[in-house]
Design a protein around this motif. Sequence first.
Motif, PDB file in Angstrom:
ATOM      1  N   ASN A 151       2.444   0.495  97.835  1.00  0.00           N
ATOM      2  CA  ASN A 151       3.802   1.025  97.908  1.00  0.00           C
ATOM      3  C   ASN A 151       3.799   2.275  98.782  1.00  0.00           C
ATOM      4  O   ASN A 151       3.040   3.214  98.532  1.00  0.00           O
ATOM      5  CB  ASN A 151       4.326   1.376  96.517  1.00  0.00           C
ATOM      6  CG  ASN A 151       4.581   0.155  95.670  1.00  0.00           C
ATOM      7  OD1 ASN A 151       4.723  -0.961  96.180  1.00  0.00           O
ATOM      8  ND2 ASN A 151       4.653   0.342  94.364  1.00  0.00           N
ATOM      9  N   SER A 152       4.637   2.266  99.801  1.00  0.00           N
ATOM     10  CA  SER A 152       4.685   3.401 100.719  1.00  0.00           C
ATOM     11  C   SER A 152       5.520   4.540 100.138  1.00  0.00           C
ATOM     12  O   SER A 152       6.301   4.345  99.199  1.00  0.00           O
ATOM     13  CB  SER A 152       5.272   2.957 102.062  1.00  0.00           C
ATOM     14  OG  SER A 152       5.341   4.052 102.956  1.00  0.00           O
ATOM     15  N   SER A 153       5.347   5.715 100.706  1.00  0.00           N
ATOM     16  CA  SER A 153       6.181   6.867 100.332  1.00  0.00           C
ATOM     17  C   SER A 153       6.529   7.636 101.600  1.00  0.00           C
ATOM     18  O   SER A 153       5.667   7.893 102.444  1.00  0.00           O
ATOM     19  CB  SER A 153       5.445   7.779  99.349  1.00  0.00           C
ATOM     20  OG  SER A 153       4.212   8.217  99.907  1.00  0.00           O
ATOM     21  N   THR A 154       7.807   7.955 101.733  1.00  0.00           N
ATOM     22  CA  THR A 154       8.304   8.650 102.910  1.00  0.00           C
ATOM     23  C   THR A 154       8.977   9.948 102.479  1.00  0.00           C
ATOM     24  O   THR A 154       9.578  10.014 101.402  1.00  0.00           O
ATOM     25  CB  THR A 154       9.333   7.768 103.662  1.00  0.00           C
ATOM     26  OG1 THR A 154       8.723   6.521 103.975  1.00  0.00           O
ATOM     27  CG2 THR A 154       9.802   8.432 104.946  1.00  0.00           C
ATOM     28  N   SER A 155       8.859  10.964 103.314  1.00  0.00           N
ATOM     29  CA  SER A 155       9.553  12.219 103.042  1.00  0.00           C
ATOM     30  C   SER A 155      10.128  12.770 104.328  1.00  0.00           C
ATOM     31  O   SER A 155       9.836  12.274 105.427  1.00  0.00           O
ATOM     32  CB  SER A 155       8.613  13.245 102.391  1.00  0.00           C
ATOM     33  OG  SER A 155       7.535  13.558 103.266  1.00  0.00           O
ATOM     34  N   TYR A 156      10.957  13.798 104.182  1.00  0.00           N
ATOM     35  CA  TYR A 156      11.643  14.393 105.332  1.00  0.00           C
ATOM     36  C   TYR A 156      11.532  15.904 105.212  1.00  0.00           C
ATOM     37  O   TYR A 156      11.963  16.483 104.204  1.00  0.00           O
ATOM     38  CB  TYR A 156      13.107  13.950 105.334  1.00  0.00           C
ATOM     39  CG  TYR A 156      13.791  14.086 106.668  1.00  0.00           C
ATOM     40  CD1 TYR A 156      13.604  13.128 107.657  1.00  0.00           C
ATOM     41  CD2 TYR A 156      14.636  15.155 106.938  1.00  0.00           C
ATOM     42  CE1 TYR A 156      14.237  13.231 108.885  1.00  0.00           C
ATOM     43  CE2 TYR A 156      15.271  15.272 108.160  1.00  0.00           C
ATOM     44  CZ  TYR A 156      15.068  14.308 109.129  1.00  0.00           C
ATOM     45  OH  TYR A 156      15.688  14.423 110.347  1.00  0.00           O
ATOM     46  N   PHE A 157      10.940  16.534 106.221  1.00  0.00           N
ATOM     47  CA  PHE A 157      10.795  17.998 106.214  1.00  0.00           C
ATOM     48  C   PHE A 157      11.951  18.601 107.001  1.00  0.00           C
ATOM     49  O   PHE A 157      12.092  18.383 108.198  1.00  0.00           O
ATOM     50  CB  PHE A 157       9.457  18.406 106.841  1.00  0.00           C
ATOM     51  CG  PHE A 157       9.219  19.889 106.811  1.00  0.00           C
ATOM     52  CD1 PHE A 157       8.766  20.513 105.655  1.00  0.00           C
ATOM     53  CD2 PHE A 157       9.463  20.669 107.943  1.00  0.00           C
ATOM     54  CE1 PHE A 157       8.554  21.885 105.623  1.00  0.00           C
ATOM     55  CE2 PHE A 157       9.252  22.034 107.922  1.00  0.00           C
ATOM     56  CZ  PHE A 157       8.796  22.654 106.758  1.00  0.00           C
ATOM     57  N   HIS A 158      12.787  19.354 106.302  1.00  0.00           N
ATOM     58  CA  HIS A 158      13.974  19.941 106.936  1.00  0.00           C
ATOM     59  C   HIS A 158      14.203  21.342 106.385  1.00  0.00           C
ATOM     60  O   HIS A 158      14.211  21.550 105.165  1.00  0.00           O
ATOM     61  CB  HIS A 158      15.200  19.060 106.671  1.00  0.00           C
ATOM     62  CG  HIS A 158      16.489  19.672 107.166  1.00  0.00           C
ATOM     63  ND1 HIS A 158      16.826  19.710 108.495  1.00  0.00           N
ATOM     64  CD2 HIS A 158      17.514  20.272 106.495  1.00  0.00           C
ATOM     65  CE1 HIS A 158      18.002  20.297 108.638  1.00  0.00           C
ATOM     66  NE2 HIS A 158      18.439  20.648 107.435  1.00  0.00           N
ATOM     67  N   ASN A 159      14.372  22.281 107.294  1.00  0.00           N
ATOM     68  CA  ASN A 159      14.732  23.649 106.921  1.00  0.00           C
ATOM     69  C   ASN A 159      13.757  24.231 105.892  1.00  0.00           C
ATOM     70  O   ASN A 159      14.163  24.864 104.916  1.00  0.00           O
ATOM     71  CB  ASN A 159      16.168  23.679 106.379  1.00  0.00           C
ATOM     72  CG  ASN A 159      16.790  25.054 106.464  1.00  0.00           C
ATOM     73  OD1 ASN A 159      16.333  25.909 107.236  1.00  0.00           O
ATOM     74  ND2 ASN A 159      17.826  25.285 105.680  1.00  0.00           N
ATOM     75  N   GLY A 160      12.454  23.975 106.138  1.00  0.00           N
ATOM     76  CA  GLY A 160      11.414  24.561 105.302  1.00  0.00           C
ATOM     77  C   GLY A 160      11.158  23.870 103.982  1.00  0.00           C
ATOM     78  O   GLY A 160      10.403  24.381 103.142  1.00  0.00           O
ATOM     79  N   ARG A 161      11.753  22.699 103.775  1.00  0.00           N
ATOM     80  CA  ARG A 161      11.595  22.010 102.489  1.00  0.00           C
ATOM     81  C   ARG A 161      11.286  20.545 102.709  1.00  0.00           C
ATOM     82  O   ARG A 161      11.771  19.928 103.663  1.00  0.00           O
ATOM     83  CB  ARG A 161      12.881  22.157 101.670  1.00  0.00           C
ATOM     84  CG  ARG A 161      12.845  21.471 100.320  1.00  0.00           C
ATOM     85  CD  ARG A 161      14.126  21.696  99.551  1.00  0.00           C
ATOM     86  NE  ARG A 161      14.229  20.772  98.419  1.00  0.00           N
ATOM     87  CZ  ARG A 161      15.291  20.651  97.638  1.00  0.00           C
ATOM     88  NH1 ARG A 161      16.364  21.409  97.850  1.00  0.00           N
ATOM     89  NH2 ARG A 161      15.293  19.788  96.642  1.00  0.00           N
ATOM     90  N   ILE A 162      10.469  19.963 101.814  1.00  0.00           N
ATOM     91  CA  ILE A 162      10.136  18.534 101.858  1.00  0.00           C
ATOM     92  C   ILE A 162      11.067  17.784 100.897  1.00  0.00           C
ATOM     93  O   ILE A 162      11.149  18.121  99.709  1.00  0.00           O
ATOM     94  CB  ILE A 162       8.668  18.291 101.450  1.00  0.00           C
ATOM     95  CG1 ILE A 162       7.713  19.003 102.412  1.00  0.00           C
ATOM     96  CG2 ILE A 162       8.366  16.791 101.425  1.00  0.00           C
ATOM     97  CD1 ILE A 162       6.268  18.969 101.974  1.00  0.00           C
ATOM     98  N   TYR A 163      11.748  16.768 101.432  1.00  0.00           N
ATOM     99  CA  TYR A 163      12.639  15.939 100.626  1.00  0.00           C
ATOM    100  C   TYR A 163      12.076  14.517 100.532  1.00  0.00           C
ATOM    101  O   TYR A 163      11.722  13.933 101.553  1.00  0.00           O
ATOM    102  CB  TYR A 163      14.029  15.851 101.270  1.00  0.00           C
ATOM    103  CG  TYR A 163      14.776  17.162 101.308  1.00  0.00           C
ATOM    104  CD1 TYR A 163      15.671  17.513 100.300  1.00  0.00           C
ATOM    105  CD2 TYR A 163      14.589  18.045 102.372  1.00  0.00           C
ATOM    106  CE1 TYR A 163      16.368  18.712 100.343  1.00  0.00           C
ATOM    107  CE2 TYR A 163      15.276  19.250 102.432  1.00  0.00           C
ATOM    108  CZ  TYR A 163      16.165  19.577 101.414  1.00  0.00           C
ATOM    109  OH  TYR A 163      16.846  20.768 101.468  1.00  0.00           O
ATOM    110  N   PRO A 164      11.997  13.934  99.332  1.00  0.00           N
ATOM    111  CA  PRO A 164      11.623  12.511  99.235  1.00  0.00           C
ATOM    112  C   PRO A 164      12.648  11.667  99.992  1.00  0.00           C
ATOM    113  O   PRO A 164      13.847  11.957  99.947  1.00  0.00           O
ATOM    114  CB  PRO A 164      11.676  12.227  97.731  1.00  0.00           C
ATOM    115  CG  PRO A 164      11.606  13.570  97.082  1.00  0.00           C
ATOM    116  CD  PRO A 164      12.260  14.537  98.017  1.00  0.00           C
ATOM    117  N   PHE A 165      12.165  10.613 100.675  1.00  0.00           N
ATOM    118  CA  PHE A 165      13.072   9.832 101.528  1.00  0.00           C
ATOM    119  C   PHE A 165      12.657   8.367 101.511  1.00  0.00           C
ATOM    120  O   PHE A 165      12.700   7.685 102.528  1.00  0.00           O
ATOM    121  CB  PHE A 165      13.027  10.383 102.956  1.00  0.00           C
ATOM    122  CG  PHE A 165      14.349  10.401 103.672  1.00  0.00           C
ATOM    123  CD1 PHE A 165      15.354  11.263 103.290  1.00  0.00           C
ATOM    124  CD2 PHE A 165      14.583   9.556 104.741  1.00  0.00           C
ATOM    125  CE1 PHE A 165      16.568  11.303 103.950  1.00  0.00           C
ATOM    126  CE2 PHE A 165      15.801   9.564 105.403  1.00  0.00           C
ATOM    127  CZ  PHE A 165      16.799  10.441 105.012  1.00  0.00           C
TER     128      PHE A 165
END
Length: 442
Positions: free
Chosen positions: A86-100
């Motif tokens: 199972n893959s896991s993706t995240s998004y780094f925006h404005n100094g924070r990591i968001y699950p995606f």
Amino acid sequence: MNNTNNKRIAIIGGGYSGLSAAHTFIKRGYSVQIYEAAPFLGGLASTFNIGNSAVEKFYHHLFLSDNYLIDLLEEFNLKSHIIWKNSSTSYFHNGRIYPFTTPIDLLKFSPVNFINRIRMGLLALYLQRVKNWKKYEKITAAEYMKKYAGSQNYKIIWEPLLKGKFSDYYQDVSMSWLWSKFATRVASRDRNFQEKLGYIDGSWNLLTDALATFITKHNSKIDLNTRVSKIHVENNKITGLDTIDNDGNTTTENFDIILSTIPTFYLPNLIQELPDDYKKRLTDIQYEGAIAAVWFLNKPLSNSYWMNISDPEIPFLLALEHTNLFNSDSYNGNHILYTADYVTQNDPRWQMDDETILNSYIPHLKKINPNFEKSWINKTYIHKERAAQPVVTLNYSDKIPDTKSPIDGLWLAAMSQVYPQDRGTNYSIGLGQKVAQDIMDK
């Protein structure tokens, strides 16, 4: 069908298009000669050794829909080596990591207001089901996403990704390219919308070695460190080619058929007799290069596999942690991180030494994880490839050079001809097989 089994066939390039074409020829009783300028096979799927383990120079995984690749692994009794996770993706925006990773993650993505999160989710569902990709050739991805996803989604999600992938060309990229990304990702999701990705336990080198062994055991040859310097033509027909090895030795060989799998813009340097209109097709397609830093760490940087970066100051598009998907026990406990970027041909990093590039990246790793320290680093490597991603512009299908060239006996199976799918090992295999079949069926 003409019987060409007694004709001499040369393949320029030992990446997966060339290897799969050779494999296809040989199964039908032909013999081939492969010329590869590098000291290794596999192209962008090539590996390097770390102790007893092999690791890809550029990150690689399988999708559930990679049928050409999976079938080839099965043919060589290697399918049992595929590890699905199972893959896991995240998004780094404005100094924070968001699950995606999931639809729920998208609904919780607070940098975009709730209405626009719903809008993006509905658009994603729609694009995943579209089959008629041709209608997207006439509009850029930037224009489409601004119009249908909205300016906020575009500015926060899509513009940073397009800029990271295509830099100076980001406003020129066709929506057909972005459609292909949606289509591939949805085809690798299970019934619960969970994306599953695969890896070859033991690395892509297992398949590369199996293909090379098959080729050399069937009356065919592979010459590494051997660059093709000229293709000979008489009366608009291929007659042979010249090669030069690393020691400067030159050789001329006669061939009836030549299949070129190298980037198309190289070909006019090898053959003067190409018609101007075809030569223009070969050279008009622009390529982005790729620079990948591979970090062997004693701690993970994050808990996600694939992290998209939305920060114009960070000099890489993504941080991909191979060992967040596949067990670090295979690498003596090292956590393997790729920080990768697609770059133009005039990017200053082409001229930089590896240490300078790596040192310039370290402060940005600390942005992603404030606890990161140099002491986490066990080993580092830099890998560069000048032609890693064709720039898919508007009406791209009209610009692609035909696989059969105007010169009798000269054929192409290049990365820029993998379309509408995005370039990748699976589609390179499929293209090599198809062109080899077309040659034999002619």
